[in-house]
Motif scaffolding. Sequence first.
Motif, mmCIF file in Angstrom:
data_model
loop_
_atom_site.group_PDB
_atom_site.id
_atom_site.type_symbol
_atom_site.label_atom_id
_atom_site.label_comp_id
_atom_site.label_asym_id
_atom_site.label_seq_id
_atom_site.Cartn_x
_atom_site.Cartn_y
_atom_site.Cartn_z
ATOM 1 N N ARG A 667 0.800 -1.198 -0.122
ATOM 2 C CA ARG A 667 -0.034 -0.095 0.013
ATOM 3 C C ARG A 667 0.867 1.359 -0.178
ATOM 4 O O ARG A 667 0.546 2.289 -0.719
ATOM 5 N N PHE A 668 1.934 1.230 0.941
ATOM 6 C CA PHE A 668 2.927 2.314 0.765
ATOM 7 C C PHE A 668 3.357 2.630 -0.810
ATOM 8 O O PHE A 668 3.576 3.640 -1.210
ATOM 9 N N THR A 669 3.982 1.668 -1.476
ATOM 10 C CA THR A 669 4.461 1.545 -2.677
ATOM 11 C C THR A 669 3.527 2.107 -3.810
ATOM 12 O O THR A 669 3.818 2.980 -4.537
ATOM 13 N N ALA A 670 2.082 1.779 -3.540
ATOM 14 C CA ALA A 670 1.216 2.119 -4.346
ATOM 15 C C ALA A 670 1.101 3.811 -4.201
ATOM 16 O O ALA A 670 0.521 4.458 -5.251
ATOM 17 N N CYS A 671 1.177 4.421 -3.139
ATOM 18 C CA CYS A 671 1.090 5.855 -2.985
ATOM 19 C C CYS A 671 2.508 6.564 -3.370
ATOM 20 O O CYS A 671 2.195 7.707 -3.183
ATOM 21 N N VAL A 672 3.448 5.788 -3.610
ATOM 22 C CA VAL A 672 4.587 6.750 -4.237
ATOM 23 C C VAL A 672 4.110 7.170 -5.540
ATOM 24 O O VAL A 672 3.647 6.522 -6.416
ATOM 25 N N ASP A 673 4.451 8.550 -5.684
ATOM 26 C CA ASP A 673 4.333 9.275 -6.907
ATOM 27 C C ASP A 673 4.797 8.149 -8.025
ATOM 28 O O ASP A 673 5.997 7.744 -7.979
ATOM 29 N N GLU A 674 3.939 8.128 -9.231
ATOM 30 C CA GLU A 674 4.448 7.345 -10.326
ATOM 31 C C GLU A 674 5.802 8.089 -10.817
ATOM 32 O O GLU A 674 6.572 7.109 -11.281
ATOM 33 N N ARG A 675 6.166 9.068 -10.715
ATOM 34 C CA ARG A 675 7.506 9.561 -11.181
ATOM 35 C C ARG A 675 8.508 9.102 -10.679
ATOM 36 O O ARG A 675 9.441 9.118 -10.956
ATOM 37 N N ASP A 676 8.280 8.559 -9.410
ATOM 38 C CA ASP A 676 9.240 8.244 -8.617
ATOM 39 C C ASP A 676 9.345 6.736 -8.093
ATOM 40 O O ASP A 676 10.278 6.332 -7.626
ATOM 41 N N ARG A 677 8.203 5.963 -8.592
ATOM 42 C CA ARG A 677 8.170 4.873 -8.225
ATOM 43 C C ARG A 677 9.261 3.727 -8.615
ATOM 44 O O ARG A 677 9.953 3.046 -7.752
ATOM 45 N N GLU A 678 9.275 3.684 -9.860
ATOM 46 C CA GLU A 678 10.362 2.740 -10.256
ATOM 47 C C GLU A 678 11.682 3.033 -9.712
ATOM 48 O O GLU A 678 12.534 2.100 -9.233
ATOM 49 N N ALA A 679 12.143 4.352 -9.477
ATOM 50 C CA ALA A 679 13.442 4.491 -8.850
ATOM 51 C C ALA A 679 13.527 4.228 -7.372
ATOM 52 O O ALA A 679 14.415 3.618 -6.886
ATOM 53 N N PHE A 680 12.268 4.277 -6.742
ATOM 54 C CA PHE A 680 11.990 3.857 -5.302
ATOM 55 C C PHE A 680 12.215 2.323 -5.238
ATOM 56 O O PHE A 680 13.068 2.090 -4.367
ATOM 57 N N LEU A 681 11.652 1.425 -5.968
ATOM 58 C CA LEU A 681 11.664 0.021 -5.991
ATOM 59 C C LEU A 681 13.338 -0.367 -6.139
ATOM 60 O O LEU A 681 13.821 -1.384 -5.706
ATOM 61 N N ARG A 682 13.850 0.395 -7.271
ATOM 62 C CA ARG A 682 15.042 -0.006 -7.704
ATOM 63 C C ARG A 682 16.009 0.405 -6.686
ATOM 64 O O ARG A 682 17.016 -0.432 -6.207
ATOM 65 N N SER A 683 15.968 1.561 -5.699
ATOM 66 C CA SER A 683 16.766 1.575 -4.752
ATOM 67 C C SER A 683 16.919 0.696 -3.578
ATOM 68 O O SER A 683 17.865 0.137 -3.117
ATOM 69 N N ILE A 684 15.575 0.184 -3.445
ATOM 70 C CA ILE A 684 15.446 -0.881 -2.450
ATOM 71 C C ILE A 684 16.197 -2.085 -2.821
ATOM 72 O O ILE A 684 16.860 -2.798 -2.131
ATOM 73 N N GLU A 685 15.927 -2.483 -4.067
ATOM 74 C CA GLU A 685 16.630 -3.914 -4.874
ATOM 75 C C GLU A 685 18.133 -3.514 -4.434
ATOM 76 O O GLU A 685 18.653 -4.727 -4.267
ATOM 77 N N ASP A 686 18.680 -2.443 -5.021
ATOM 78 C CA ASP A 686 19.951 -2.298 -4.877
ATOM 79 C C ASP A 686 20.854 -2.398 -3.550
ATOM 80 O O ASP A 686 21.573 -3.029 -3.262
ATOM 81 N N ALA A 687 19.751 -1.716 -2.451
ATOM 82 C CA ALA A 687 20.349 -1.980 -1.209
ATOM 83 C C ALA A 687 20.141 -3.320 -0.580
ATOM 84 O O ALA A 687 21.115 -3.653 0.055
ATOM 85 N N VAL A 688 19.151 -4.220 -0.946
ATOM 86 C CA VAL A 688 19.204 -5.498 -0.566
ATOM 87 C C VAL A 688 20.407 -6.207 -1.332
ATOM 88 O O VAL A 688 20.982 -7.370 -0.499
ATOM 89 N N ARG A 689 20.444 -6.236 -2.505
ATOM 90 C CA ARG A 689 21.481 -6.824 -3.125
ATOM 91 C C ARG A 689 23.036 -6.658 -2.636
ATOM 92 O O ARG A 689 23.650 -7.731 -2.488
ATOM 93 N N GLU A 690 23.289 -5.320 -2.507
ATOM 94 C CA GLU A 690 24.641 -4.960 -2.115
ATOM 95 C C GLU A 690 24.624 -5.053 -0.190
ATOM 96 O O GLU A 690 25.978 -4.891 0.103
ATOM 97 N N GLU A 691 23.698 -5.053 0.157
ATOM 98 C CA GLU A 691 23.494 -5.267 1.823
ATOM 99 C C GLU A 691 24.182 -3.818 2.307
ATOM 100 O O GLU A 691 25.077 -3.920 3.079
ATOM 101 N N LYS A 692 23.697 -2.857 1.607
ATOM 102 C CA LYS A 692 24.349 -1.408 2.158
ATOM 103 C C LYS A 692 23.048 -0.442 2.568
ATOM 104 O O LYS A 692 21.865 -0.812 2.519
ATOM 105 N N PRO A 693 23.257 0.516 3.288
ATOM 106 C CA PRO A 693 22.441 1.439 3.847
ATOM 107 C C PRO A 693 21.522 1.892 2.756
ATOM 108 O O PRO A 693 22.029 2.311 1.599
ATOM 109 N N TRP A 694 20.257 2.233 3.078
ATOM 110 C CA TRP A 694 19.329 2.581 2.041
ATOM 111 C C TRP A 694 18.761 4.114 2.354
ATOM 112 O O TRP A 694 18.589 4.594 3.452
#
Length: 972
Positions: A667-694
């Motif tokens: 529900r939080f992801t759905a409320c992120v503005d469409e202009r920022d949503r893809e970058a938002f999800l990609r930043s989470i994937e990068d942080a999880v993959r590299e185990e770095k601060p988000w």
Amino acid sequence: MKEPFQVLYVDDEEFLLDLARLFLERSGDMVVSVTTSPHEVLDHMESGRYDAIISDYEMPVMNGIELLKAVRERDTTFPFILFTGRGREEVAIEALNNGANFYLQKGGDPKAQFAELAHKVRQAILLNQTGKELHRSHQELSRASNRYKAFIAASNTGAWEYHSDTGYTWCSAEYFSMLGRDINAYDHAGAMNVKEVWEDLLHPDDRQKAKETFLAYVNRPVGMYEQYFRMLHIDGHYVWIWSRGRTILDDDGTPTPITVGTHIDITRQKEQEELLQKSHDEIQAAYDVIAKTGEELRASLDRLTIQEQALRESEEKFRTLFESAADGILILEDGKILDCNHQAEVLFRLSKNALIGRSPADLTPPFQQDGVLSHDLCAEKIRAGKEKGPIRFECMHLTSDGREFFAEVTLQQISIQGRAYLQAFIRDISDRKRAEMELIRKNEELATAYEEILSAEAEARESQDELIRKDLVLQDTKNRLDDIIAFLPDATFAIDREGMVIAWNRAMEEMTGVMAEDMMGKGNYEYSLPFYNERRPMLIDLALTGDETIADRYPTISRKGSFLYSSEIFLPHFYQGRGGYFWFTSCPFFDHDGNITGAIECIRDITDRKRVEEALEKHLVALTRTIPGVVYQFYAQPNGKMGLGYVSKRAEDILGVHIDFDTFFDRFTACVDERDREAFLRSIEDAVREEKPWEFEGRFIKPSGEVIWFQGSSIPVREGDSLTFSGIILDVTRRKQIELELLKRNEEREETLKQFATLSESLREANKKLALLSSITRHDILNRVSVLMGYLDLAADLPAISDELMIYLKKCSSVTSDIARQIEFTRIYQDIGTHDPLWQRLNEMVGNVSIPQDISLVYVPTTVEIYADAMMVKVLENLFENAYRHGGTVTTISISTRKDGDRLVILVEDDGAGIADDEKERIFERGYGKNTGLGLFLAREILAITGISISETGVPGKGARFEITVPEGRWR
């Protein structure tokens, strides 16, 4: 002669290293190695060659405190002395807090200073060596103590210790367990208790004689104490005990009040003797014709009794509990004998030193009586002992003088200090075997006359063997369950293959209130009633049957390997209806053939721990209410599943999103503005993959339609296979509004920039004056340096000068030359930033750089111009100089350009040795390098004036490659 201490000294001032080495090595008890690199110190430390480290504090790549922390990560006690010119109190405190042995400040009288340093080095090394010796001694004492405790426990021998001055008797747990009794039921506080733990348990017919025999020995302790008597088992029957002991003597050989000894359960041997006697009497009564043969058998038995008595008498030499064992004991590690008792020396007629290091197969003839290779038999039994637990078998052995004897061997695995060993009990049964063979021979002589009788006797013997075999199986099962109860302190119970309860320990009685006698032997899920108030399968039934439908009854089940199951369960009727949390663990156990014969379950009460966790969670919730943001925990599992494990209540106030952990993330992801949503999800994937601060900043549309800006950040923590991010989400809408307001004031800023330009011109003029002053000062210093070098040259030419003095003069000349070179370097770069940047043609800059004739320059002319500081050409000169000075066999330098979006990239490459990966960034640090250590540092500073960057991206071994990136607007 004692070896000198090996000391490693690190300092970025090479002349100070040599001076310190001379002073420290004067004493003759230490050898000093020196280096200017803290990283080399860590490499040398791994070699184990050095006894101590001396370190400066201020060094360009890694300071002394950072080096100390790196050393302590590798060795927490390695001697480390910080020797520095920084006399600040906070430096000394930080050094000592991080484990420095001593802190010394440079300065003052060199002789006194280095004498104190040498003293501290010796003191640190000797303290470290003493500490290690004490630690090794403690470990050895602990191992020895645990080892002999394991000997007593594993041999199933009861130990006792009698104090004649007080009447107090200490007894081991095995002493009581062979009587079915619990050691905790008896007083061991040190008061008189011999009557309670021994006299009252003696058989009435044996009591008087046993007491008199023991007191007679205690009053006159000569040799070994030994006697046989019966003691009362807790279930009402009597157990035959073989009691032996010895009085401890002091250093003068005088008896002390302490007598120690052992109890061995010989009930089975007594029963076998009675059974043989009964069988013999029946045959004698029925068949008088074999009277003569019976007499011979009795005579043979008498001889065996005499031999057995002689053996017992010879065992009076045993002086310790370990040596008092009636059987030979071997301790095996990796198939070799590690230790043995005195009885083993007697059996094999070899000394302990001769036995240690041998394989058990070395103590056997080449073949067993059945034709099996002895080596193969020993290897097979050792492997079975490790894999299947205690085993018993018969084996022909060989003494040192070539005599063969039959032995009954019991193998079992023991653990000492977490390390696995095999323990072998070896009992000589040659006499028994000979008696058996004699009986068989006599029976065979009578076979023709008494075929029917012998046939009946054979059937009886088969029935007897079957009974004995079943009894051994039952005893083996009992011993196994006894071990389980002994080694698992948690509430524990066990069931057999039919689901009948065969063990219910004291901790289980305390937890459930159900006594063992009320539970033992019951089936039909009787054991589940105290926990669930109903008859139902438990975790133990899943371990026993493998029925996966049982797993559906539990919220979660953890599996380790193929047979170990565990689960955390809340039981609501415990603690007067308040409920309790329990950790259940279960696994099956197997017979020698690998078949499941039952299962065991351990239950641990974790209610207190869970109550603390709940209290902490409530405290966390209260704490998060005071934080001006949404506190959360985000998890990512290996299977790709992601979600929220916790969200603070402020999420509803700040974000307008209702809290439901299972759906909050979506529900939080759905409320992120469409202009920022893809970058938002990609930043989470990068942080999880590299185990770095988000970190992320974007627009958020609340369910009410209001648009806000949010800023999220979190730190990852790995917990097993799961990754948990803990962080906070802030409403930064006001900050964004301020930023927009700042953009509107751009015109005002432009006016301010004009004022800054005027101020910059003033500063530039001041810099020119400072440069002039620097030039005059530099000139004066260089003049004095020239005079100093002249005097040094004259001194070197003096007659009769010693070789040692010549070395010192050369070092002075070298240091003076370094000073002159560094001063000259400041002259070259004094004009950095004193003039406005200007447009410069790349062709002209490359043409103004000279290179050696043996190096080829590859460059395609271009019309590109760069907006940079006037000293841009010095950057190229420095890159070329580094190539042929440090690149090894450089033959070609090439310069090229390429576009990268709106940016221009200038590539300067060579075909030399290249730069190691761990140095690619360090080469731009101030002071790093083999010459002045400033060239590339200043090159980066010159380029940064107009926003140009430089980095090294070459492949080590294939050449260096410097990329100069010019941003948009700084090239044309």
